[in-house]
Design an enzyme around this catalytic site. Structure first.
Site, mmCIF file in Angstrom:
data_model
loop_
_atom_site.group_PDB
_atom_site.id
_atom_site.type_symbol
_atom_site.label_atom_id
_atom_site.label_comp_id
_atom_site.label_asym_id
_atom_site.label_seq_id
_atom_site.Cartn_x
_atom_site.Cartn_y
_atom_site.Cartn_z
ATOM 1 N N GLU A 38 -0.131 -9.169 -1.373
ATOM 2 C CA GLU A 38 -1.249 -8.540 0.068
ATOM 3 C C GLU A 38 -1.960 -7.571 0.422
ATOM 4 O OE1 GLU A 38 0.555 -5.605 3.509
ATOM 5 O OE2 GLU A 38 2.017 -7.105 4.058
ATOM 6 N N ASP A 86 0.631 -1.545 0.126
ATOM 7 C CA ASP A 86 -0.042 0.081 -0.095
ATOM 8 C C ASP A 86 0.688 1.136 0.056
ATOM 9 O OD1 ASP A 86 0.977 0.272 2.849
ATOM 10 O OD2 ASP A 86 -0.911 -0.561 3.129
ATOM 11 N N HIS A 136 6.582 5.624 13.252
ATOM 12 C CA HIS A 136 6.909 6.103 11.619
ATOM 13 C C HIS A 136 6.121 6.080 10.548
ATOM 14 C CE1 HIS A 136 6.301 2.703 9.534
ATOM 15 N NE2 HIS A 136 6.170 2.979 8.804
ATOM 16 N N GLU A 141 -1.886 5.190 3.340
ATOM 17 C CA GLU A 141 -1.997 3.617 2.428
ATOM 18 C C GLU A 141 -3.271 3.156 2.023
ATOM 19 O OE1 GLU A 141 -0.289 4.680 5.329
ATOM 20 O OE2 GLU A 141 2.033 4.382 4.594
ATOM 21 N N HIS A 159 13.644 5.485 11.954
ATOM 22 C CA HIS A 159 13.607 5.198 10.933
ATOM 23 C C HIS A 159 13.576 6.970 10.235
ATOM 24 C CE1 HIS A 159 11.314 6.549 7.072
ATOM 25 N NE2 HIS A 159 10.321 5.235 7.287
ATOM 26 N N ARG A 184 3.218 8.712 9.050
ATOM 27 C CA ARG A 184 2.747 10.305 8.485
ATOM 28 C C ARG A 184 1.683 10.304 9.206
ATOM 29 N NH1 ARG A 184 4.685 12.067 2.988
ATOM 30 N NH2 ARG A 184 6.674 10.142 3.226
HETATM 31 C C1 UD1 Z 1 6.672 5.139 3.749
HETATM 32 C C2 UD1 Z 1 5.276 4.369 2.571
HETATM 33 C C3 UD1 Z 1 4.902 3.550 4.642
HETATM 34 C C4 UD1 Z 1 5.694 2.712 4.731
HETATM 35 C C5 UD1 Z 1 6.810 3.597 5.383
HETATM 36 C C6 UD1 Z 1 8.002 2.312 5.097
HETATM 37 C C7 UD1 Z 1 4.229 6.248 1.709
HETATM 38 C C8 UD1 Z 1 3.803 7.103 1.551
HETATM 39 N N1 UD1 Z 1 4.783 5.987 2.873
HETATM 40 O O1 UD1 Z 1 7.400 5.719 4.222
HETATM 41 O O2 UD1 Z 1 4.116 2.720 3.624
HETATM 42 O O3 UD1 Z 1 4.795 1.913 5.938
HETATM 43 O O4 UD1 Z 1 7.431 3.428 4.073
HETATM 44 O O5 UD1 Z 1 8.997 2.479 6.135
HETATM 45 O O6 UD1 Z 1 4.326 5.270 0.461
HETATM 46 N N2 UD1 Z 1 14.222 8.316 4.417
HETATM 47 C C9 UD1 Z 1 16.004 8.234 3.734
HETATM 48 N N3 UD1 Z 1 16.648 6.920 3.394
HETATM 49 C C10 UD1 Z 1 15.370 6.006 3.723
HETATM 50 C C11 UD1 Z 1 14.623 6.224 3.761
HETATM 51 C C12 UD1 Z 1 13.811 7.295 4.339
HETATM 52 O O7 UD1 Z 1 16.643 8.710 4.242
HETATM 53 O O8 UD1 Z 1 16.476 5.128 2.989
HETATM 54 C C13 UD1 Z 1 13.990 9.562 4.809
HETATM 55 C C14 UD1 Z 1 14.061 10.847 3.159
HETATM 56 O O9 UD1 Z 1 13.772 12.138 3.926
HETATM 57 C C15 UD1 Z 1 12.282 10.440 3.188
HETATM 58 C C16 UD1 Z 1 11.923 10.278 4.555
HETATM 59 O O10 UD1 Z 1 13.013 9.554 4.498
HETATM 60 O O11 UD1 Z 1 12.237 11.771 1.859
HETATM 61 C C17 UD1 Z 1 10.224 9.556 3.942
HETATM 62 O O12 UD1 Z 1 10.195 8.571 3.640
HETATM 63 P P1 UD1 Z 1 8.718 8.101 2.100
HETATM 64 O O13 UD1 Z 1 9.309 7.162 1.436
HETATM 65 O O14 UD1 Z 1 8.560 9.512 1.823
HETATM 66 O O15 UD1 Z 1 7.846 7.891 3.179
HETATM 67 P P2 UD1 Z 1 8.195 6.595 4.724
HETATM 68 O O16 UD1 Z 1 7.392 7.408 5.802
HETATM 69 O O17 UD1 Z 1 8.943 5.581 4.917
HETATM 70 N N1 UDP Z 2 12.587 -3.426 9.872
HETATM 71 C C1 UDP Z 2 14.098 -3.419 10.208
HETATM 72 N N2 UDP Z 2 14.478 -2.503 10.811
HETATM 73 C C2 UDP Z 2 14.152 -1.632 11.193
HETATM 74 C C3 UDP Z 2 12.718 -1.765 11.729
HETATM 75 C C4 UDP Z 2 12.399 -2.256 11.106
HETATM 76 O O1 UDP Z 2 14.524 -4.060 9.291
HETATM 77 O O2 UDP Z 2 15.056 -0.750 11.875
HETATM 78 C C5 UDP Z 2 11.543 -3.842 9.082
HETATM 79 C C6 UDP Z 2 10.382 -4.873 10.306
HETATM 80 O O3 UDP Z 2 11.016 -6.187 10.872
HETATM 81 C C7 UDP Z 2 9.520 -5.444 9.191
HETATM 82 C C8 UDP Z 2 9.729 -4.210 8.404
HETATM 83 O O4 UDP Z 2 11.125 -3.741 8.360
HETATM 84 O O5 UDP Z 2 9.936 -6.233 8.533
HETATM 85 C C9 UDP Z 2 8.355 -3.190 8.820
HETATM 86 O O6 UDP Z 2 8.761 -1.753 8.253
HETATM 87 P P1 UDP Z 2 7.999 -0.620 8.161
HETATM 88 O O7 UDP Z 2 7.875 -0.627 9.877
HETATM 89 O O8 UDP Z 2 9.288 0.321 8.145
HETATM 90 O O9 UDP Z 2 6.878 -0.795 7.483
HETATM 91 P P2 UDP Z 2 5.428 -0.780 8.006
HETATM 92 O O10 UDP Z 2 5.580 -2.355 7.630
HETATM 93 O O11 UDP Z 2 4.812 -0.336 8.498
HETATM 94 O O12 UDP Z 2 5.124 -0.301 6.331
#
Ligand code: UD1
Ligand code: UDP
Length: 382
Positions: free
Chosen positions: A120, A98, A210, A134, A243, A212
């Protein structure tokens, strides 16, 4: 016979963890060519998963920007996918879950009239603003998909009520397949900070946060609750891999830096995360994936969200939905720390989300769809 070209498109950490065993399973099937396309919505957190599962991307759109907006993720994915689809000519595109990558990946497939398989599928809260974005992403992908791979019966029933086009399969969640690669009693942490943790002498709480929709006051309340719990319980060690989102980094470090029994780390790799949870006392989270993993490890999971699309573990008694109120988070966590009976009731291993064979069922379903197999796979039955 030419192989069917199955292209998996994903971009964030959880999608990668849950698609990795499927990409591997597809590659092992005779009739398929497995193609892996990353959007790069995440970078470090995605690359870490690719390394652990020893996967190489065929395409990488590399779209991530610091503090990116949803519109940027969507448009950059759509534009990047145009070229990839033209070059790779996939027979089927698989998306997962999602995220915005999921939605944009499916929309792009639709624009190019490539069939879509949704892994999923069918998780719902029925609140379009929570989780945001999502809930809407997965609804829209449901409309587009030709094949729906639902982890549980309840997920499939959600889709049947929506009278969607396409075939629905109940497969179990591929995260349980992924855990076969990562969890081991003999595992040794490579991160020295995790190696030094006293799992015998202290109650280790693993935390993540983490979402939003929790940005702002809900996240601040969560951090205050965690501070209070840490200060009131010196026998507890909280481990929180934060995160990389700047919003989350600021909220976590702003409230929790400098507390002796709170360990804030960078995100840890998935092998360390799963084995950390396996050795912990309980899990405190707003993550989706952790709600599926913790029950299978026999760890109580307290969910810091107003709703959940994963009611199965709550029904089984191993997860509890707390909301985002500071007092409730403190009271309910404290109860599990102080009341052995309440703890034991929740600390039982249940696997409503899968049996570790989801990827085989998905491969069989795809083979059936392309006429490579006569029988539909049997549904997963928890
Ligand atoms: C995204 C997904 C969310 C999921 C989450 C898992 C959307 C809208 N949200 O949210 O559904 O639960 O991933 O973790 O698709 N960043 C880094 N390095 C990384 C990853 C993220 O620096 O490897 C930082 C960047 O500044 C980026 C910000 O995190 O802009 C947010 O990342 P983004 O993918 O937009 O949203 P998440 O909150 O990670
Ligand atoms: N996870 C990880 N390292 C971390 C935190 C989470 O590998 O530091 C793994 C966790 O075990 C799970 C997945 O990331 O498999 C969940 O991701 P996240 O919570 O970012 O996203 P969501 O599941 O809420 O979409």
């Amino acid at each position: 016979m030419t192989k069917k070209r199955i292209m998996s498109v994903f971009g964030t950490r959880p999608e990668a963890i849950k698609m990795a065993p499927l990409v591997k399973a597809l590659a092992e099937r005779e009739g398929f060519e497995s193609i892996c396309c990353l959007t790069g919505q995440h970078r470090e957190m995605l690359d870490s998963v690719m390394q652990i599962f020893k996967l190489e991307a065929d395409y990488d759109l590399d779209i991530m920007e610091k503090s990116q907006t949803l519109s940027k993720i969507t448009t950059k994915t759509l534009l990047g996918m145009e070229q990839v689809i033209a070059e790779a000519k996939p027979d089927l595109i698989l998306v997962h879950g999602d995220t915005t990558t999921t939605f944009a990946g499916a929309l792009s497939a639709f624009y190019h009239q490539v069939p879509v398989g949704h892994v999923e599928a069918g998780l719902r809260t029925f609140d379009k603003l929570s989780p945001f974005p999502e809930e809407m992403n997965r609804n829209l992908v449901g409309k587009i998909a030709d094949l729906h791979f639902s982890p549980t019966l309840a997920n499939a029933e959600n889709l049947r009520r929506e009278q969607l086009a396409g075939e629905i399969f109940i497969t179990g969640n591929t995260v349980i397949d992924a855990m076969k690669y990562t969890v081991s009693d003999e595992f040794k942490f490579t991160d020295p900070k995790l190696n030094e943790l006293d799992f015998e002498g202290k109650k280790v709480i693993v935390m993540t946060c983490h979402r939003r929709e929790n940005y702002g006051e809900p996240m601040a309340a969560i951090m205050r609750a965690v501070r209070r719990l840490a200060e009131a319980n010196p026998d507890v060690q909280i481990v929180y891999p934060v995160h990389l989102s700047p919003v989350v980094q600021n909220a976590a470090h702003g409230e929790l830096d400098g507390i002796a029994n709170v360990l804030l780390t960078e995100p840890v790799d998935v092998e360390q995360m799963h084995n950390l949870m396996a050795r912990s006392y309980l899990v405190l989270t707003d993550s989706g994936g952790l709600q599926e993993e913790a029950p299978s490890l026999g760890k109580p999971v307290l969910v810091m969200r107003k709703e959940t699309e994963r009611p199965e573990a709550i029904a089984a008694g191993t997860a509890k939905l707390l909301g985002v109120d500071e007092e409730t988070i403190v009271t309910e966590t404290q109860r599990l720390l102080d009341d052995p009976a309440a703890y034991e009731q929740m600390a039982k291993a249940v696997n409503p989300y899968g049996d570790g064979n989801a990827c085989e069922r998905i491969c069989d379903a795809i083979a059936w769809y392309f006429g490579l197999k006569a029988e539909r796979p049997e549904d997963f039955n928890a």
